[in-house]
Design a protein around this motif. Sequence first.
Motif, PDB file in Angstrom:
ATOM      1  N   SER A 135       0.832  -1.204   0.000  1.00 60.42           N
ATOM      2  CA  SER A 135       0.000   0.000   0.000  1.00 60.42           C
ATOM      3  C   SER A 135       0.869   1.257   0.000  1.00 60.42           C
ATOM      4  O   SER A 135       0.504   2.255  -0.623  1.00 60.42           O
ATOM      5  CB  SER A 135      -0.963  -0.007   1.185  1.00 60.42           C
ATOM      6  OG  SER A 135      -0.262  -0.252   2.370  1.00 60.42           O
ATOM      7  N   SER A 136       2.018   1.208   0.642  1.00 60.58           N
ATOM      8  CA  SER A 136       2.860   2.413   0.641  1.00 60.58           C
ATOM      9  C   SER A 136       3.421   2.664  -0.759  1.00 60.58           C
ATOM     10  O   SER A 136       3.521   3.807  -1.204  1.00 60.58           O
ATOM     11  CB  SER A 136       3.983   2.297   1.680  1.00 60.58           C
ATOM     12  OG  SER A 136       4.996   1.460   1.228  1.00 60.58           O
ATOM     13  N   VAL A 137       3.766   1.591  -1.480  1.00 60.58           N
ATOM     14  CA  VAL A 137       4.252   1.779  -2.850  1.00 60.58           C
ATOM     15  C   VAL A 137       3.129   2.329  -3.722  1.00 60.58           C
ATOM     16  O   VAL A 137       3.325   3.270  -4.501  1.00 60.58           O
ATOM     17  CB  VAL A 137       4.780   0.457  -3.452  1.00 60.58           C
ATOM     18  CG1 VAL A 137       5.177   0.650  -4.904  1.00 60.58           C
ATOM     19  CG2 VAL A 137       5.963  -0.047  -2.669  1.00 60.58           C
ATOM     20  N   SER A 138       1.920   1.743  -3.575  1.00 68.84           N
ATOM     21  CA  SER A 138       0.784   2.221  -4.367  1.00 68.84           C
ATOM     22  C   SER A 138       0.540   3.696  -4.138  1.00 68.84           C
ATOM     23  O   SER A 138       0.342   4.467  -5.084  1.00 68.84           O
ATOM     24  CB  SER A 138      -0.478   1.440  -4.001  1.00 68.84           C
ATOM     25  OG  SER A 138      -0.289   0.079  -4.245  1.00 68.84           O
ATOM     26  N   GLN A 139       0.580   4.100  -2.845  1.00 70.78           N
ATOM     27  CA  GLN A 139       0.350   5.510  -2.526  1.00 70.78           C
ATOM     28  C   GLN A 139       1.393   6.407  -3.166  1.00 70.78           C
ATOM     29  O   GLN A 139       1.071   7.453  -3.742  1.00 70.78           O
ATOM     30  CB  GLN A 139       0.398   5.704  -1.009  1.00 70.78           C
ATOM     31  CG  GLN A 139      -0.966   5.625  -0.384  1.00 70.78           C
ATOM     32  CD  GLN A 139      -0.887   5.604   1.126  1.00 70.78           C
ATOM     33  OE1 GLN A 139       0.162   5.925   1.704  1.00 70.78           O
ATOM     34  NE2 GLN A 139      -1.981   5.238   1.757  1.00 70.78           N
ATOM     35  N   ALA A 140       2.646   5.964  -3.091  1.00 73.48           N
ATOM     36  CA  ALA A 140       3.727   6.767  -3.666  1.00 73.48           C
ATOM     37  C   ALA A 140       3.546   6.923  -5.171  1.00 73.48           C
ATOM     38  O   ALA A 140       3.760   8.004  -5.728  1.00 73.48           O
ATOM     39  CB  ALA A 140       5.074   6.125  -3.353  1.00 73.48           C
ATOM     40  N   PRO A 146      15.589   0.186  -8.094  1.00 68.50           N
ATOM     41  CA  PRO A 146      15.697   0.769  -9.432  1.00 68.50           C
ATOM     42  C   PRO A 146      16.863   1.757  -9.509  1.00 68.50           C
ATOM     43  O   PRO A 146      17.117   2.486  -8.550  1.00 68.50           O
ATOM     44  CB  PRO A 146      14.358   1.479  -9.607  1.00 68.50           C
ATOM     45  CG  PRO A 146      13.901   1.782  -8.235  1.00 68.50           C
ATOM     46  CD  PRO A 146      14.448   0.719  -7.336  1.00 68.50           C
ATOM     47  N   THR A 147      17.543   1.746 -10.637  1.00 72.43           N
ATOM     48  CA  THR A 147      18.611   2.737 -10.822  1.00 72.43           C
ATOM     49  C   THR A 147      18.269   3.572 -12.046  1.00 72.43           C
ATOM     50  O   THR A 147      17.711   3.064 -13.013  1.00 72.43           O
ATOM     51  CB  THR A 147      19.975   2.069 -11.043  1.00 72.43           C
ATOM     52  OG1 THR A 147      19.807   1.046 -12.037  1.00 72.43           O
ATOM     53  CG2 THR A 147      20.510   1.438  -9.777  1.00 72.43           C
ATOM     54  N   GLY A 148      18.597   4.835 -11.962  1.00 70.77           N
ATOM     55  CA  GLY A 148      18.382   5.728 -13.106  1.00 70.77           C
ATOM     56  C   GLY A 148      16.939   6.154 -13.292  1.00 70.77           C
ATOM     57  O   GLY A 148      16.588   6.677 -14.342  1.00 70.77           O
ATOM     58  N   ALA A 149      16.095   5.938 -12.281  1.00 70.62           N
ATOM     59  CA  ALA A 149      14.702   6.379 -12.403  1.00 70.62           C
ATOM     60  C   ALA A 149      14.587   7.839 -11.984  1.00 70.62           C
ATOM     61  O   ALA A 149      15.437   8.368 -11.271  1.00 70.62           O
ATOM     62  CB  ALA A 149      13.806   5.509 -11.540  1.00 70.62           C
ATOM     63  N   ASP A 150      13.513   8.515 -12.448  1.00 71.25           N
ATOM     64  CA  ASP A 150      13.300   9.908 -12.068  1.00 71.25           C
ATOM     65  C   ASP A 150      12.760  10.005 -10.648  1.00 71.25           C
ATOM     66  O   ASP A 150      13.036  10.956  -9.932  1.00 71.25           O
ATOM     67  CB  ASP A 150      12.315  10.572 -13.035  1.00 71.25           C
ATOM     68  CG  ASP A 150      12.890  10.671 -14.432  1.00 71.25           C
ATOM     69  OD1 ASP A 150      13.979  11.260 -14.562  1.00 71.25           O
ATOM     70  OD2 ASP A 150      12.275  10.148 -15.365  1.00 71.25           O
ATOM     71  N   ALA A 151      11.937   9.041 -10.280  1.00 75.45           N
ATOM     72  CA  ALA A 151      11.405   9.009  -8.920  1.00 75.45           C
ATOM     73  C   ALA A 151      11.357   7.550  -8.489  1.00 75.45           C
ATOM     74  O   ALA A 151      11.228   6.666  -9.334  1.00 75.45           O
ATOM     75  CB  ALA A 151      10.005   9.596  -8.897  1.00 75.45           C
ATOM     76  N   VAL A 152      11.500   7.326  -7.201  1.00 79.59           N
ATOM     77  CA  VAL A 152      11.435   5.950  -6.720  1.00 79.59           C
ATOM     78  C   VAL A 152      10.267   5.826  -5.763  1.00 79.59           C
ATOM     79  O   VAL A 152      10.110   6.644  -4.862  1.00 79.59           O
ATOM     80  CB  VAL A 152      12.740   5.543  -6.016  1.00 79.59           C
ATOM     81  CG1 VAL A 152      12.609   4.144  -5.434  1.00 79.59           C
ATOM     82  CG2 VAL A 152      13.904   5.592  -6.990  1.00 79.59           C
ATOM     83  N   ALA A 153       9.421   4.829  -5.999  1.00 79.86           N
ATOM     84  CA  ALA A 153       8.268   4.610  -5.132  1.00 79.86           C
ATOM     85  C   ALA A 153       8.572   3.497  -4.148  1.00 79.86           C
ATOM     86  O   ALA A 153       8.966   2.403  -4.550  1.00 79.86           O
ATOM     87  CB  ALA A 153       7.045   4.258  -5.970  1.00 79.86           C
TER      88      ALA A 153
END
Lengths: 315, 167
Positions: free
Chosen positions: A20-25, A159-166
């Motif tokens: 749920s925290s990932v979904s929210q992010a 993840p590497t190189g992402a703009d945002a990390v959830a």
Amino acid sequence: MNKTARKHDSAVLVDEGYWSSVSQAIQQEAVRLLEQGAVAGVVGYIAGRRTGTAMPVVAATPDEARQLIFSPACVNNLALYFTKAKKEVSSKGKLAIVAKGCDLRALAGLMGESQLKREDVYIIGIACAGVYGAHADRSQPLCDATIARKCRECTVHEPTGADAVAGTLPALQKLEPLEAQELARLEAMTPQERWAFWKEHFSRCIRCLACRQVCPFCFCEQCLCDRNRPQSVETTPRPAGNTAWHIVRAMHLAGRCGGCAECERVCPMDIPLNLLNRKMAKELKELYDYEAGLTPQEKGPLTEYKEDDDESFIK
Amino acid sequence: MHVDKVKHDFEPKIVALVCTWCTYAGADLAGTSRMQYPPNVRVVKFPCTGRIDPVFILRAFQKGADGVLVSGCHPGDCHYMAGNFHARRRFAAFRKLLEFVGVDLSRLQFSWVSAAEGGKWVEMVTELTERVRQLGPLTEFRELELAEQWSGSTLTTPELKEAYQAI
């Protein structure tokens, strides 16, 4: 595929709060992007109609973006939607994508092959704890028995190189590396045994070509294997053509495959296709010290050369 | 030069996929120099080894070749500058794949034969023919070709068997 003999541990791998925290992010980031007009849409997952399922969606409004989720059912590799084969999606304008580590490897590969420009995509990376396997009982949470084979030995949880990390990665249990074991078992066989192994698997192939359709790297406008006149690979589901098709598929993915194992997941006949891909990845690492999809690289191992490459096999 | 003909039980079919600029000219030289080599080889001419798709090798095996010879210019001599360098990497990877699928690699030979090496061409063809003769016919691909269709009798999982029988 060795599904029966092993005893599975049904202990839950990650607790509910993580999902749920990932979904929210994801929702927060997607809503922010859409409200600011930074992107035309967010390619992500929404819950499917049945419990324990999810499906890909292009969310184009903040309301739609509030529906986005991440759960163990989010198995699809969304990088597929950024290829030539899916022009209707990629022509919408700049898009954001929700990407697991393995999807990111596919994105990096696509960038390396000039299919996608980094500035044309906003990547919401997921600190991913793993997803369901092809035959998982989805009424259960993610556990040793339901996690996908590829996730057992994943090297790209972060993840590497992402703009945002959830999300933040929970402490992960070390799982038995089934694929590596299977690969080692095959490598130890004699050629005759390996031939028998693959013959048995390929003979089941019904040539639905789902493995091709789901692969982000199979974006040719006309596939070699669809051509007749001259025909390179027989298109009917007969053993000869099946063997040729799977060899050609593995060869075309050599040095490109990011290891998302979607081909294996969608295969209705349970052919362990990712073993071929893993084997080729391993060989190219040994031969040319190249690993696909970790960073966008301009040239793959089979599109460049060095003058002093090994040629001990050539007389 | 007279060579006594020997009768063999098994005559292997060898397909040679060759580059037109070097090996084809080399084979031509062998001919014009009146060199003898086994008649088992069928030569297919390509513009460059870089044009030889791994599919062609597979296709040759499927259509009844017992051995395949792929031959082109020595590194650095390519008419198209780098075709053979690319081919070298591709074939190195392809060999590994074939090996993993269970194909006997001694039936597949790669070589560099230049236009001046008629002797080497003869040597390569003779060697491969003899080796394949020892190995016997390649039955694996032929069996696949002959197998008519996907067979329900070899289904391994009970669910699949049941589904098949219900059809």
